[in-house]
Design an enzyme around this catalytic site. Sequence first.
Site, mmCIF file in Angstrom:
data_model
loop_
_atom_site.group_PDB
_atom_site.id
_atom_site.type_symbol
_atom_site.label_atom_id
_atom_site.label_comp_id
_atom_site.label_asym_id
_atom_site.label_seq_id
_atom_site.Cartn_x
_atom_site.Cartn_y
_atom_site.Cartn_z
ATOM 1 N N LYS A 184 -2.508 -0.424 -4.836
ATOM 2 C CA LYS A 184 -3.789 -0.815 -6.051
ATOM 3 C C LYS A 184 -3.676 -2.370 -5.907
ATOM 4 O O LYS A 184 -3.407 -3.655 -6.621
ATOM 5 C CB LYS A 184 -2.373 0.155 -7.375
ATOM 6 C CG LYS A 184 -3.956 0.039 -7.280
ATOM 7 C CD LYS A 184 -3.475 -0.079 -10.158
ATOM 8 C CE LYS A 184 -4.647 0.924 -10.447
ATOM 9 N NZ LYS A 184 -4.833 -0.363 -10.785
ATOM 10 N N ARG A 233 -14.207 -1.218 -8.594
ATOM 11 C CA ARG A 233 -14.369 0.141 -8.112
ATOM 12 C C ARG A 233 -16.293 -0.259 -7.560
ATOM 13 O O ARG A 233 -16.825 -0.241 -8.681
ATOM 14 C CB ARG A 233 -13.914 1.183 -9.071
ATOM 15 C CG ARG A 233 -14.018 2.037 -8.040
ATOM 16 C CD ARG A 233 -12.940 3.332 -8.715
ATOM 17 N NE ARG A 233 -13.192 4.768 -8.183
ATOM 18 C CZ ARG A 233 -12.166 5.851 -9.072
ATOM 19 N NH1 ARG A 233 -11.588 5.061 -9.978
ATOM 20 N NH2 ARG A 233 -12.360 7.175 -8.133
ATOM 21 N N PHE A 246 -10.656 3.615 0.390
ATOM 22 C CA PHE A 246 -9.722 4.441 0.236
ATOM 23 C C PHE A 246 -10.424 5.901 -0.093
ATOM 24 O O PHE A 246 -9.413 6.568 -0.171
ATOM 25 C CB PHE A 246 -9.403 3.907 -1.399
ATOM 26 C CG PHE A 246 -9.789 3.901 -2.768
ATOM 27 C CD1 PHE A 246 -10.026 4.771 -3.482
ATOM 28 C CD2 PHE A 246 -10.114 2.405 -3.320
ATOM 29 C CE1 PHE A 246 -10.932 4.705 -4.357
ATOM 30 C CE2 PHE A 246 -10.508 2.125 -4.384
ATOM 31 C CZ PHE A 246 -11.369 3.702 -5.299
ATOM 32 N N LYS A 290 -1.144 6.594 -10.615
ATOM 33 C CA LYS A 290 -1.391 4.842 -10.369
ATOM 34 C C LYS A 290 0.529 4.221 -10.960
ATOM 35 O O LYS A 290 1.244 5.177 -11.961
ATOM 36 C CB LYS A 290 -1.948 4.296 -11.276
ATOM 37 C CG LYS A 290 -2.129 4.221 -12.984
ATOM 38 C CD LYS A 290 -3.416 3.803 -13.589
ATOM 39 C CE LYS A 290 -3.364 4.202 -14.859
ATOM 40 N NZ LYS A 290 -4.812 4.163 -15.196
HETATM 41 P P1 AMP Z 1 -7.326 1.258 -14.173
HETATM 42 O O1 AMP Z 1 -8.510 0.904 -13.524
HETATM 43 O O2 AMP Z 1 -5.765 0.996 -13.947
HETATM 44 O O3 AMP Z 1 -7.096 2.906 -14.170
HETATM 45 O O4 AMP Z 1 -6.737 1.943 -12.575
HETATM 46 C C1 AMP Z 1 -6.949 2.891 -11.955
HETATM 47 C C2 AMP Z 1 -7.990 2.018 -10.682
HETATM 48 O O5 AMP Z 1 -7.517 1.430 -9.850
HETATM 49 C C3 AMP Z 1 -9.817 3.070 -10.236
HETATM 50 O O6 AMP Z 1 -11.011 3.357 -10.441
HETATM 51 C C4 AMP Z 1 -9.830 1.309 -8.506
HETATM 52 O O7 AMP Z 1 -10.859 0.760 -9.301
HETATM 53 C C5 AMP Z 1 -8.555 0.936 -8.133
HETATM 54 N N1 AMP Z 1 -7.700 0.997 -6.875
HETATM 55 C C6 AMP Z 1 -6.953 0.064 -6.822
HETATM 56 N N2 AMP Z 1 -6.593 0.193 -5.535
HETATM 57 C C7 AMP Z 1 -6.574 1.290 -5.355
HETATM 58 C C8 AMP Z 1 -6.316 2.575 -4.497
HETATM 59 N N3 AMP Z 1 -5.667 2.184 -3.349
HETATM 60 N N4 AMP Z 1 -7.063 3.964 -4.305
HETATM 61 C C9 AMP Z 1 -8.195 4.525 -5.477
HETATM 62 N N5 AMP Z 1 -8.024 3.109 -7.187
HETATM 63 C C10 AMP Z 1 -7.036 2.464 -6.338
#
Ligand code: AMP
Length: 588
Positions: free
Chosen positions: A252, A257, A343, A425
């Site tokens: 992650k 994004r 991804f 996540k």
């Molecule tokens: P959060 O912003 O904490 O809700 O986490 C989700 C976000 O992680 C997504 O919107 C992506 O921007 C980010 N992200 C980072 N690495 C990845 C990955 N390998 N696959 C999907 N999302 C990812």
Amino acid sequence: MKFEEIAKYLERVEITTGRIEMINILTELYRKIEDPQDAAILSYIILGEIHPPYKGYELGMSEKLITRAIAFASGYDSSEVEKRLNVLGDIGRVAEEFISKKKQKTLFTEVLTLRKIYNTFNKIAQTTGEGSVDMKIKLLTGLLINASPLEAKYIARLADGNMRLGVADMTILEALANAKGSRERKPILEEAYNKYPDIGEIAKILYSEGWEGIQKVDVTPGIPLRPMLAERVRSPEEAWEKLKGRLAAEFKYDGERMQIHILGNGEVQIFSRRLENITHQFPDVVEAVKKHVKLERGIIEGEALAFDPDTGDFRPFQELMRRKRKHDIHETAKQIPVTLRLFDLIYDGQSYLKKTFPERRRRLEEIIDENELIKVSELIYPKTLEELKKFFLLSVEQGFEGLMIKSTGPDSIYQAGNRGWLWIKLKRDYRAELTDTLDLVVVGALYGRGRKAGLLSSYLMAVYDPENDVFKTVCKVGTGFKDEDIMEMNRLLKPYIRDRKPARVVSQMEPDVWVEPAIVLEITAAEITLSPIHTCAYNQIEKNVGLALRFPRFTGRYRMDKSPEDATTEKEVIEMYQRQKKIVVEGE
Ligand code: AMP
């Protein structure tokens, strides 16, 4: 349709404090509309837009320009109008007041229609170059001269891009579903909207082609779709159990994004998580995609990370934000180069939304010609829980945020705009007791004392409840804000301050001022406790009790990349509470 009639409905929407009532009024309004184009225009206007935000049209009308148009149309001096604006803080009410007491009465007034308003604003948006400021003022003045006080209120607010109605896109979808069928059909509209988030187009298709047309809507290069979202767990074990071991795991990355669209004519467009067109900030990414992605037309998704070209190390997320401020973007791009970790693949000439994750990933790997600037994300298909745990440690060791764990089952489609258990996540520990941070929405604010007197310095925070499309309070936070944060918060909140509770906010607390849901902040806390005052999870765990955060603290991170509807959900907080309880019980 006459604008006066619409303005009356808008006023009713504005003063209602209940969401159901708000939907009913909007439904009544939509039932009056017959023409598909009118339905489209009306939908934009209710949201304070004239085009979907991803098109990036700017009206370019500052409060100062609107003030001048109000002064011209009413025959008063600009300084008088400005003075009133300082008192009322709402350009709409100022316009209403000045138009109601205007000095020269117009002999022949033109009746304003919805179309007239829309066409004029379109002209305003398209006016650029020399003399454009005067032209814009002239066009707006022309509308205000012919407007009734009530019409003037909403015309001025539209020019300002803030209708202050508290209506969001989901609210409109529900009203549209009601007007053309029933509330039960909202999910059908929502699915179409998730793939094609242009509220006007969706309304237009519904009015012209009916429900059949709506079901045919699909992803299209050039139109950003709403991104798929992830649920969260606290341990690799939990994720393993949830997905029955049928999963992939990826690093992650903590960056920005990006949804990248390749249009077929050689053009590349980049959209943010909130669907803003951010292409101009990333000329380097555009070049890299043109060179290294083998697709004629397509939509791919990934995370952009700032990196140090000398060491190859990744840089903190905040560095990327500097790209937003700089004018000389090519220079900044050199100073803060980015590298992409892709991804997902959503379109390659045909829609991949309904294909499984392994199919999408395979295709993604086929079309990328990897190098330092552009790579697919680090991924494994673990066969055992042990392998998953090891990969999680590896990610944390290398300084990443944790893992994204993705279902590989037959149902592992790309769920545009939805949060579900197909993506999970798993974040590393933030060394707070509550191991996860929450992204919460400001819905109210309170004035400070002493040094902070006169400044809004603590904030009523809420989670989102997507089923009912409302925001429910979960804590009041005043810790973790540096002096400059408080100044920044006062600046950020200003356009969203309201004197009555916004209709989509559910709260038992009365803050000093209400705030329209717009700003998302990252919050940590010691734990989640039962609470008699907060409305998050109210009556869901125990009667007359909700959930609240204990010792909440701002982490310093403004989540400008998240819209209020992307905030942590009520359901997530309930799950966090239950998990926390389990740990306490187990630990006893
Ligand atoms: P959060 O912003 O904490 O809700 O986490 C989700 C976000 O992680 C997504 O919107 C992506 O921007 C980010 N992200 C980072 N690495 C990845 C990955 N390998 N696959 C999907 N999302 C990812």
